[in-house]
Design a protein around this motif. Sequence first.
Motif, mmCIF file in Angstrom:
data_model
loop_
_atom_site.group_PDB
_atom_site.id
_atom_site.type_symbol
_atom_site.label_atom_id
_atom_site.label_comp_id
_atom_site.label_asym_id
_atom_site.label_seq_id
_atom_site.Cartn_x
_atom_site.Cartn_y
_atom_site.Cartn_z
ATOM 1 N N PHE A 391 24.401 -10.274 8.014
ATOM 2 C CA PHE A 391 23.213 -10.066 7.184
ATOM 3 C C PHE A 391 22.098 -9.377 7.954
ATOM 4 N N PHE A 392 21.737 -9.931 9.101
ATOM 5 C CA PHE A 392 20.554 -9.434 9.808
ATOM 6 C C PHE A 392 20.827 -8.184 10.647
ATOM 7 N N TRP A 393 22.061 -8.019 11.123
ATOM 8 C CA TRP A 393 22.375 -6.866 11.969
ATOM 9 C C TRP A 393 23.107 -5.766 11.197
ATOM 10 N N ILE A 394 24.145 -6.132 10.463
ATOM 11 C CA ILE A 394 24.976 -5.116 9.798
ATOM 12 C C ILE A 394 24.295 -4.566 8.549
ATOM 13 N N CYS A 395 23.750 -5.439 7.718
ATOM 14 C CA CYS A 395 23.100 -4.964 6.488
ATOM 15 C C CYS A 395 21.830 -4.167 6.774
ATOM 16 N N GLY A 396 21.106 -4.540 7.815
ATOM 17 C CA GLY A 396 19.929 -3.763 8.208
ATOM 18 C C GLY A 396 18.624 -4.304 7.651
ATOM 19 N N LYS A 397 17.542 -3.906 8.287
ATOM 20 C CA LYS A 397 16.215 -4.449 8.007
ATOM 21 C C LYS A 397 15.766 -4.222 6.574
ATOM 22 N N ASP A 398 15.894 -2.999 6.059
ATOM 23 C CA ASP A 398 15.397 -2.706 4.714
ATOM 24 C C ASP A 398 16.090 -3.567 3.670
ATOM 25 N N TYR A 399 17.398 -3.686 3.805
ATOM 26 C CA TYR A 399 18.155 -4.480 2.849
ATOM 27 C C TYR A 399 17.770 -5.952 2.934
ATOM 28 N N VAL A 400 17.670 -6.472 4.145
ATOM 29 C CA VAL A 400 17.328 -7.876 4.345
ATOM 30 C C VAL A 400 15.971 -8.204 3.742
ATOM 31 N N LEU A 401 14.971 -7.394 4.056
ATOM 32 C CA LEU A 401 13.623 -7.672 3.562
ATOM 33 C C LEU A 401 13.547 -7.564 2.043
ATOM 34 N N LYS A 402 14.305 -6.647 1.482
ATOM 35 C CA LYS A 402 14.324 -6.530 0.023
ATOM 36 C C LYS A 402 14.883 -7.801 -0.611
ATOM 37 N N ARG A 408 9.181 -12.776 -4.783
ATOM 38 C CA ARG A 408 8.007 -13.329 -4.111
ATOM 39 C C ARG A 408 6.765 -12.500 -4.425
ATOM 40 N N HIS A 409 5.639 -13.198 -4.649
ATOM 41 C CA HIS A 409 4.375 -12.495 -4.877
ATOM 42 C C HIS A 409 3.819 -11.952 -3.566
ATOM 43 N N LYS A 410 4.050 -12.672 -2.491
ATOM 44 C CA LYS A 410 3.586 -12.253 -1.175
ATOM 45 C C LYS A 410 4.780 -12.182 -0.232
ATOM 46 N N PRO A 411 5.128 -10.993 0.262
ATOM 47 C CA PRO A 411 6.290 -10.863 1.142
ATOM 48 C C PRO A 411 6.119 -11.684 2.427
ATOM 49 N N LEU A 412 7.244 -12.049 3.015
ATOM 50 C CA LEU A 412 7.191 -12.723 4.306
ATOM 51 C C LEU A 412 6.541 -11.813 5.346
ATOM 52 N N GLY A 413 5.916 -12.426 6.340
ATOM 53 C CA GLY A 413 5.202 -11.658 7.356
ATOM 54 C C GLY A 413 6.132 -10.840 8.244
ATOM 55 N N SER A 414 5.553 -10.007 9.049
ATOM 56 C CA SER A 414 6.319 -9.133 9.935
ATOM 57 C C SER A 414 7.108 -9.919 10.983
ATOM 58 N N PHE A 416 9.210 -12.281 10.375
ATOM 59 C CA PHE A 416 10.472 -12.816 9.881
ATOM 60 C C PHE A 416 11.688 -12.080 10.432
ATOM 61 N N TYR A 417 11.732 -10.766 10.280
ATOM 62 C CA TYR A 417 12.969 -10.061 10.630
ATOM 63 C C TYR A 417 13.308 -10.152 12.117
ATOM 64 N N PRO A 418 12.389 -9.872 13.032
ATOM 65 C CA PRO A 418 12.762 -10.021 14.459
ATOM 66 C C PRO A 418 13.091 -11.466 14.833
ATOM 67 N N MET A 419 12.398 -12.420 14.223
ATOM 68 C CA MET A 419 12.686 -13.822 14.510
ATOM 69 C C MET A 419 14.097 -14.179 14.048
ATOM 70 N N ALA A 420 14.483 -13.694 12.876
ATOM 71 C CA ALA A 420 15.811 -13.975 12.354
ATOM 72 C C ALA A 420 16.885 -13.222 13.135
ATOM 73 N N LYS A 421 16.639 -11.949 13.395
ATOM 74 C CA LYS A 421 17.647 -11.107 14.043
ATOM 75 C C LYS A 421 17.907 -11.512 15.490
ATOM 76 N N TYR A 422 16.862 -11.838 16.206
ATOM 77 C CA TYR A 422 17.016 -12.111 17.637
ATOM 78 C C TYR A 422 16.982 -13.612 17.962
ATOM 79 N N LEU A 423 15.924 -14.307 17.513
ATOM 80 C CA LEU A 423 15.789 -15.710 17.884
ATOM 81 C C LEU A 423 16.844 -16.571 17.216
ATOM 82 N N PHE A 424 17.002 -16.439 15.886
ATOM 83 C CA PHE A 424 17.983 -17.286 15.204
ATOM 84 C C PHE A 424 19.398 -16.979 15.665
ATOM 85 N N CYS A 425 19.746 -15.707 15.763
ATOM 86 C CA CYS A 425 21.100 -15.365 16.226
ATOM 87 C C CYS A 425 21.312 -15.856 17.659
ATOM 88 N N GLY A 426 20.288 -15.758 18.480
ATOM 89 C CA GLY A 426 20.392 -16.264 19.846
ATOM 90 C C GLY A 426 20.562 -17.767 19.887
#
Length: 442
Positions: A391-402, A408-414, A416-426
Amino acid sequence: MKHEKKRDSWGSKWGFILACIGSAVGMGNIWLFPARVSKYGGATFLIPYLIFVVIIGSTGVIGEMAFGRATRSGPVHAFGEATKLRFGTDKPGKLLGLIPVLGSLALAIGYSVVTGWIFKYTAQSITGALSALDGVDAFSANFGATASGNLGWQIAGMAVTIAIMAFGVGRGIEKANKVMTPLFFLLFIGLAVYLVTLPGSSAGYQYIFVLRPEGLLDPWVWVYALGQAFFSLSIAGNGTLIYGSYLSPDSDIPSDAKMVALFDTCAALLAALVIIPAMAVAGQQLNESGPGLMFIYLPNVIRGIPGGPVILVVFFVAVVFAALTSLVNLFEAPTATLQELFHLPRPAAVGIIGAIGIGVGLLIAPIVSQWMDVCSIYICPIGALLAAVMFFWICGKDYVLKQVNLARHKPLGSWFYPMAKYLFCGVTLLVLVLGAVFGSIG
């Protein structure tokens, strides 16, 4: 990236949330969390545990829910869609998607053995046979693969699970969780309130909430807090993903994930608020964990405190609800996969998976502890890591954030994606490595 086959769906937002909470609230909350709180210094353990719950709940849980909803499928088709999006072919993804599906089936089979023990103890608590047992040796003889009569209860637990699943997602799984999940919390709250009134319980509460800062320097506190949070939130690339696949596009997934993490944590704390004070009332130390705690030491302690026979009934009825909601979730991924791959009607898919569950479950009952260790040490973290990478690496950032910001009325902050891609996977890779090196940490 849409799986066009019409799928069952949740009837309401709270139906989905309660089902996810039910899947997350399991034996780890009941027989492991209180023991770790006791062993690693009460509130000292809670601090790193809550930190990891926030990290995993705000990344991994959101990711698996969103991945399932985006592809409208289980792990096989979801992983296949990811590799098709990036590499133009779905074959590698589909093959990798079988890993979390088979892992979910293996874990469910092991869990069905435990559920059989829980059914047996619930029945014995109601008839009074459990309260009549005297001493650790008597409870040991009553428990495990060598005890008489467990196989029938194991089949009974599977029969109830199959019946719930056969009715489908909305009419079966959702309705069952709308009853069993709230009842689990109500029964445990009732036990916690009653224990407050008993002399000696205050020592248990004091221990839970007293912070010893020096304990935070112990690396094992952090290792086991990580394992507890990771496995408690049911991150394995299967159950949460498949439940997410039944969500509608107007569901606010980050909000739902927050509720699941919150109530799962509350369930763990409730278990600690029941078990640790109960041991304090009896003048005992909580030195055991795992099945031995729930089926040998804890019942032996509870039967001797005021109101013990009634407490045993309430406790094991609540545990039955926790076991069934988790077991249904674990069997759902392989069931849905059979439907997707072979276009089977749901009753047929449930029947096949149920038959496999009963047949293999009866065979592995004598070695269920080792079976579950392999699942928790290797298969669950590998499934979670594969889902996260897809999800976070293969699908790519644009797809994930979409997908995560859909509805959502207010998108998640900036963040989210690096935290999910690097910290969570780590963190997920760390769980796999630590488990392989040191044995099960969850």
